[in-house]
Design an enzyme around this catalytic site. Structure first.
Site, PDB file in Angstrom:
ATOM      1  N   CYS A   1       0.823  -1.211   0.000  1.00 36.00           N
ATOM      2  CA  CYS A   1       0.000   0.000   0.000  1.00 36.00           C
ATOM      3  C   CYS A   1       0.851   1.253   0.000  1.00 36.00           C
ATOM      4  CB  CYS A   1      -0.926   0.014   1.208  1.00 36.00           C
ATOM      5  SG  CYS A   1      -2.258  -1.152   1.041  1.00 36.00           S
ATOM      6  N   HIS A   2       1.760   1.350   0.957  1.00 35.28           N
ATOM      7  CA  HIS A   2       2.521   2.589   1.079  1.00 35.28           C
ATOM      8  C   HIS A   2       3.997   2.343   1.304  1.00 35.28           C
ATOM      9  CE1 HIS A   2      -1.689   3.232   2.333  1.00 35.28           C
ATOM     10  NE2 HIS A   2      -1.599   4.206   1.468  1.00 35.28           N
TER      11      HIS A   2
END
Lengths: 163, 418
Positions: free
Chosen positions: A127-128
């Site tokens: 995701c990040h």
């Protein structure tokens, strides 16, 4: 007085959104470790979250032990089986060295990290971009904490109970 | 809604109504005789288009709610049933899902229009602030709505967004749990999101009423950004702007329909046709396109709490614009310096959107997008908090026309109109 009454009247409307007693009732799950070979990871569901059960190789354990706590972004063990201020040494992240049990929820924004990826061979959250090492400790990226270790106990050499 | 009324009830029935509930008077003054600057261009038709979008979303939404089941075990299948079994269900859903994108497209044009022509400046500060409030409500509604199909992006989008609150010190994790109603996003979360998704559009409709009210007190701004000086500067709203708005609405609907009928999943993500799975996060989580610039800001900050603050700050900043702009001139037509920085801002927002749509490690021509996003984020904040106040003070604006009529009709005709 009116303010007290207003707050008292508002509280049921706020509290109804909190988890009910049924949802809060601590559930537990038993995991059979025998089919998990060294270098493998299985994912089981516990309280709606994925639970990582990873059988670490001696190499992974050695790598993890070699890291000084002072190098870690989060120096705390985050281990429900130990006191809150326990340092994040490799030994304090596990009960038995070869078995790493973690809640598979990235401490950044709750995604499930992917195992055996990233610069540290532990987990990479797509995701990040948070990266965890082979003890599930945050090493790089926006996540603020190490992956949490749930409360668990060994029922036998090949069986654990989580929760 | 304000100012002296020109309504003149003719029949006895109209007089009877007017003395009891002057609704016909309100409608007459608001959408018939309302004096509107005679120089409004195409960009001023988006207010009407947005009202249309809200109506379409409510209409199709009420229909979808007749067939949708807000239950984690059944939601995904009920959406598939809407697509396959319900008569015209596919049409209702595609209008609703693409309608959200059209709504945001229109609102972004509407907002940049306001920025360019200085429509937030006195005496329209409250009008602007109410508009930002509507934009916030729209984002919340869109987020809740995106969760309902209970696909992978629904589930993980909900997880990531609700986890933003866990960044708040001390109480953060309690707030997240309170939002979920469980240890994680689940059935309880889905149910409450459905309830709120149904509620918020009606709140938006109410706030839109306030927005229009706040518009009708000072009246429309216009591309020249100068005040209306007399009747020669205005035309009645009907038929001049009802027809103009209707024409551009038709053009907009053609554009809208092209997506609904020929590319209904253009704005969608294939992963949302996979049922929610709490154990597997899709490799690339991306929000809907209209939230991508904020998402890029969040990701560009390597600290959880700071990332959330920066993302929230990007929206909160909008509320302060009326006081950050120090210029005495409204319209960028007469602001040579501001005009350039405005267009840089527009490009920067698109760049941020692109950065948000790409993977964390993506690079273009060897330049890591992470750094592009960081510089773009910096510009976004610098534009509002540094450039806007300074440019207003140092810029020499071009000469403003004497009046709207003079600018539109030329000197002689304007004199004749007076």
């Amino acid at each position: 007085m009116a303010a007290v009454g207003a707050v008292a009247a508002a509280w049921p409307f706020i509290d109804q959104m909190n988890p009910s007693a049924a949802a809060l009732a601590l559930s537990s799950v038993e995991v059979d470790l025998s089919p998990v070979a060294a270098g493998q990871q299985i994912v089981v569901k516990w309280r709606g979250h994925p639970l990582f059960v990873r059988h670490r190789t001696p190499k992974e354990i050695t790598e993890s032990k070699a890291v000084a706590v002072s190098e870690l972004p989060d120096p705390l063990a985050r281990n429900a089986n130990k006191p809150d201020n326990t340092p994040a040494t490799d030994d304090d992240r596990v009960i038995k060295s070869e078995w790493l049990i973690l809640i598979g929820v990235c401490t950044h924004l709750g995604c499930t990290p992917t195992g055996f990826e990233g610069d540290y061979g532990g987990w990479l959250c797509h995701c990040h971009g948070s990266q965890y090492d082979t003890a599930g400790r945050i090493r790089k990226g926006p996540a603020p904490q190490n992956l949490a270790v749930p409360p668990y106990a060994f029922l036998s050499d090949t069986r654990i109970k989580v929760g | 809604m304000s100012g002296p009324s020109t309504y003149n009830p003719k029949s006895g029935f109209e007089k009877w109504i007017d003395q009891r509930l002057p609704l016909p008077r309100l409608m007459h003054d608001t959408i018939q005789t309302f004096p509107t600057p005679r120089n409004l261009n195409i960009w001023y038709t988006f207010g009407g288009i947005l009202t249309f979008c809200l109506g379409v979303q409510i209409l199709t939404g009420v229909v979808l709610a007749m067939h949708y089941v807000a239950n984690a075990g059944m939601a995904f299948d009920s959406v598939e049933a809407i697509m396959r079994d319900v008569n015209y269900g596919w049409l209702m859903r595609y209008i609703h899902s693409n309608g959200a994108s059209m709504f945001f497209l229109a609102v972004y044009i509407h907002m940049f229009r306001g920025l360019y022509y200085g429509s937030y400046k006195a005496p329209r500060e409250l009008l602007w602030i109410i508009g930002v409030l509507i934009y916030l409500l729209m984002m919340a509604t869109a987020f809740f709505g995106y969760v309902l199909p209970w696909g992978q992006m629904s589930f993980w989008g909900a997880t990531v967004i609700t986890n933003l609150f866990s960044a708040i010190p001390v109480v953060g994790s309690h707030i997240a749990t309170w939002l979920w109603g469980d240890f994680a996003v689940g059935d309880a979360t889905l149910n409450r999101f459905f309830s709120l998704h149904y509620l918020l559009p009606f709140i938006i409709a109410g706030v839109v009423g306030l927005h229009i009210w706040a518009l009708h007190v000072p009246g429309n701004n216009n591309p020249l950004g100068i005040d209306v000086k007399g009747p020669q500067d205005t035309v009645p709203f009907h038929p001049y702007y009802t027809v103009k708005d209707a024409f551009y609405l038709c053009v907009f609907v053609v554009f809208f329909a092209a997506f609904v009928f020929y590319a209904p999943n253009f704005f969608g993500n294939p992963d949302n046709y996979v049922q929610a799975n709490p154990l597997v996060t899709p490799p690339d989580i991306v929000p809907e396109w209209y939230l991508l610039p904020f998402y890029a800001m969040l990701r560009s900050i390597p600290n959880k709490l700071m990332g959330v603050i920066v993302m929230g700050g990007a929206i909160v900043t909008l509320f302060f614009i009326p006081w950050l702009d120090t210029s005495r001139v409204r319209s960028c037509r007469f602001r040579p310096l501001m005009k350039q920085f405005f267009w840089v801002l527009a490009v920067v927002c698109v760049i941020l959107g692109y950065c948000g749509s790409q993977g964390v490690d993506a690079a273009v021509a060897g330049v890591p997008l992470l750094w592009v996003a960081r510089i773009a984020t910096l510009y976004y904040f610098a534009f509002f908090w540094i450039l806007m106040p300074i440019i207003g003070l140092i810029e020499t604006p071009k000469k403003l026309p004497a009046s709207i009529a003079q600018s539109v009709l030329g000197d002689t005709a304007a004199a004749a109109a007076e």
